[in-house]
Design an enzyme around this catalytic site. Structure first.
Site, PDB file in Angstrom:
ATOM      1  N   LYS A 187       0.940  -0.983  -0.541  1.00 58.17           N
ATOM      2  CA  LYS A 187      -0.358  -0.089   0.121  1.00 58.17           C
ATOM      3  C   LYS A 187       0.696   1.541  -0.296  1.00 58.17           C
ATOM      4  O   LYS A 187       1.959   1.284   0.137  1.00 58.17           O
ATOM      5  CB  LYS A 187      -0.849  -0.281   0.781  1.00 58.17           C
ATOM      6  CG  LYS A 187      -1.726   1.015   1.235  1.00 58.17           C
ATOM      7  CD  LYS A 187      -2.953   0.517   2.542  1.00 58.17           C
ATOM      8  CE  LYS A 187      -3.967   1.781   2.814  1.00 58.17           C
ATOM      9  NZ  LYS A 187      -5.108   2.032   4.592  1.00 58.17           N
ATOM     10  N   SER A 233     -10.071   2.391   2.704  1.00 55.99           N
ATOM     11  CA  SER A 233      -8.529   2.519   1.609  1.00 55.99           C
ATOM     12  C   SER A 233      -7.949   1.559   1.025  1.00 55.99           C
ATOM     13  O   SER A 233      -7.241   2.123  -0.052  1.00 55.99           O
ATOM     14  CB  SER A 233      -8.059   3.679   2.995  1.00 55.99           C
ATOM     15  OG  SER A 233      -7.428   3.297   3.876  1.00 55.99           O
ATOM     16  N   SER A 252     -10.123  -0.109   7.305  1.00 58.79           N
ATOM     17  CA  SER A 252      -9.146  -0.006   5.869  1.00 58.79           C
ATOM     18  C   SER A 252      -8.960  -1.488   5.976  1.00 58.79           C
ATOM     19  O   SER A 252      -8.223  -1.229   3.552  1.00 58.79           O
ATOM     20  CB  SER A 252      -8.550   0.663   6.185  1.00 58.79           C
ATOM     21  OG  SER A 252      -8.965   2.588   5.898  1.00 58.79           O
TER      22      SER A 252
END
Lengths: 96, 484
Positions: B79, B154, B178
């Site tokens: 990420k 996210s 997330s």
């Protein structure tokens, strides 16, 4: 109860170092007012004598020996700075 | 069938027998990316050259020393809020478009030591603020099961890349759901570890008392493999816990006889879609058939979790994001003086959602409002934590859905922040309490994945994995794949 006024949004924007157009100002005023109104439901709970939680684990005052260790070198540190001169970060004028 | 349909242990067996090379694995990643990335858009950046070189080096190691390390040769995605030395790390923010970190996050160091290969950096909501990936400053990742729908957020890129077979596993971060919500929406396995289980050093901070890094994988066993590698105390993160890391694989026995499950009535109530509820009820029957028992319980403060979370996380964010001022790193929009330069840089660099949270947090912390909002929310956090403590005195795990609905359509919730925030209602309480929770596939509803959430007591990732693994072995849901 409209507790978030445009004046307040302007004040908070200044604290947060943000600037908005008139349209954005209207949008944020409405949205922040909605969110704060939603958050008001917390007042349904009696929290007298309830200790606030800032951290979930029982860790307090993590200390370590004060040992000298190598830091990032100056060249690396400056690599991402938008502007620098003579090994130092350059900023616009602070005083008027 | 793709080689990534195999579990890590099988891939390692093939590597060991020289029926497969690390180069094969890396080429599988990039050829799949070439094939589907146009539809899914998981990646912000590919690190092809590095990865191919590394694959060559590891193949050399394979010849001389064999399979070396827990995650040897495995292609992974990171990420983009986890810093990678010399590899651009943007947090999906225009403000950090050209930011090249000068050190690695601890988790990245640990993956490197375990000989993984980084394929690229994954898309996300800007600074991890969002539940749909629509808040990325660069592009919207799409759900591999239906590309008109969001992958969740996210860590949307992290979940979509694993679900579509672009990488074998990925790392995400979870502040209010997330990792788990996108894992549920994309039909993969995502774990948010106990707060403090994994070092956050090198994770760009959103809300420091809630943030936690965790793995996203196709199976529970692989998830345990990755956590094993990244977990543990780190002197560089004073909030990481000095608690021994057990061998998670030992927990994967398939045996959950006499396990005591709590099912909070609040997690199957109003707002939870009927098709989601149905899958969870089916899952409970499966767990019962394996010898577990369950009872309905109450976590009475659940309904206040969202309000408390948005006050607390936004307050912490407003402080954490003060560092993005265009002075030491990031893009600078120069103006006549310093203050105006800050203002212009931040106003042009941040997207609307990030500004909204900074504004909310700055307001909640401002003079005259601190006690009414910030302190109040911290007190409610205590009550929420106590709810969990009470239930864990009697039960081994808590079970419910991961998200109230399946993946929603792109654009559907973008105009109303409160509607968007409500999608996190079942994942936020665990961040506030700090307990570990996993999302595992629980079947498809109208062709879209539903996630089953299993929540454990502090540092009981082993128990969470044991239950998740037993459920997975008793079902075929994890074998279902999207057609792209």
């Amino acid at each position: 109860m409209a507790r978030i006024t445009k004046e307040k949004v302007k004040h908070v924007a200044n604290l947060a170092r943000l600037e908005f157009s008139e349209d954005e100002m209207d949008m944020f005023t409405k949205q922040l007012d909605d969110i704060i109104t939603y958050a008001e439901q917390l007042n349904e709970l009696d929290t007298t004598n309830v200790k606030p939680t800032s951290h979930v684990l029982d860790v307090i005052n993590v200390v370590r020996e004060d040992e000298v260790r190598p830091s990032l070198d100056r060249e690396d540190t400056l690599k991402n700075a938008p502007d620098h001169e003579d090994g130092q970060i350059k900023v616009p004028s602070v005083l008027e | 069938m793709s080689i990534f349909d195999h579990q890590i242990k099988d891939i390692h067996e093939l590597l060991h027998k020289k029926e497969l090379s690390v180069t094969d694995l890396v080429e599988e990643s990039y050829s799949r990316i070439k094939e589907v990335e146009g539809k899914v858009d998981s990646f912000l950046q590919l690190t092809e050259e590095n990865a191919r070189q590394q694959a060559k080096d590891l193949d050399q190691v394979l010849t001389t020393e064999g399979v070396k390390g827990n995650l040897f040769g495995l292609p992974t995605g990171i990420k983009d809020n986890i810093v990678t030395k010399g590899i651009r790390t943007t947090c999906a923010s225009k403000l950090l478009e050209n930011f090249e970190p000068v050190h690695n996050a601890t988790v990245v160091e640990k993956l490197a030591a375990a000989n993984t290969v980084t394929i690229g950096k994954l898309n996300m909501d800007e600074f991890a603020m969002g539940s749909s990936n629509e808040n990325s400053g660069f592009k919207v990742t799409r759900n591999p099961w239906d590309t008109n729908r969001v992958p969740g957020g996210s860590s949307g890129g992290s979940a979509a890349s694993v679900a579509s077979g672009e990488v074998l596993f990925s790392l995400g971060s979870d502040t209010g759901g997330s990792i788990r919500e996108p894992a549920a929406f994309c039909g993969v396995v995502g774990l948010k570890p106990t707060y403090g289980r994994v070092s956050r050093f090198g994770l760009v901070a959103f809300a420091s008392s809630l943030d936690q890094i965790g793995p996203i994988t196709r199976t529970v066993e692989d998830n345990a493999f990755v956590l094993q590698t990244i977990a543990g105390y780190d002197k560089m993160d004073s909030t990481s816990a000095n608690v021994e890391v057990p061998d998670y694989r030992v927990a994967l026995t398939g045996d959950i006889k006499d396990l005591k499950i709590a099912v909070p009535k609040e997690y199957l109530g109003e707002g939870v879609a009927p098709e989601v509820r149905e899958k969870i009820e089916q899952a409970l029957k499966t767990l019962e058939s394996l010898g577990a028992t369950w009872e309905e319980v109450s976590l009475p403060h659940s309904k206040y979790a969202n309000a408390a979370y948005y006050i607390l996380s936004s307050s912490e964010a407003s402080a954490n994001l003060a560092r993005f001022d265009g002075i030491r790193y990031g893009k600078r929009m120069e103006d006549t003086n310093l203050i105006e330069t800050y203002r212009k840089t931040r106003s042009q660099g941040f997207g609307d959602e990030v500004k909204r949270r900074i504004m909310l947090g700055t307001f909640a912390l401002s003079s005259g409002y601190y006690d009414a909002y910030y302190k109040k929310a911290q007190q409610v956090r205590t009550l929420i934590k106590q709810d969990f403590d009470e239930v864990f005195k009697k039960y081994d795990v808590i079970i419910g859905p991961t998200a109230p609905t399946t993946a929603f359509k792109i654009g559907e919730k973008m105009n109303d922040p409160l509607t968007m925030y409500a999608t996190d209602i079942l994942t936020i309480p665990m961040n506030l309490a700090g307990v570990p929770a996993i999302s595992v596939p629980a079947g498809l509803a109208d062709g879209l994945p539903v996630g089953l959430q299993i929540i454990g007591n502090y540092f009981e990732e082993s128990t969470v994995y044991r239950v998740a693994h037993a459920f997975e072995q008793a079902t075929d849901f994890h074998k279902q794949k999207p057609t792209l």
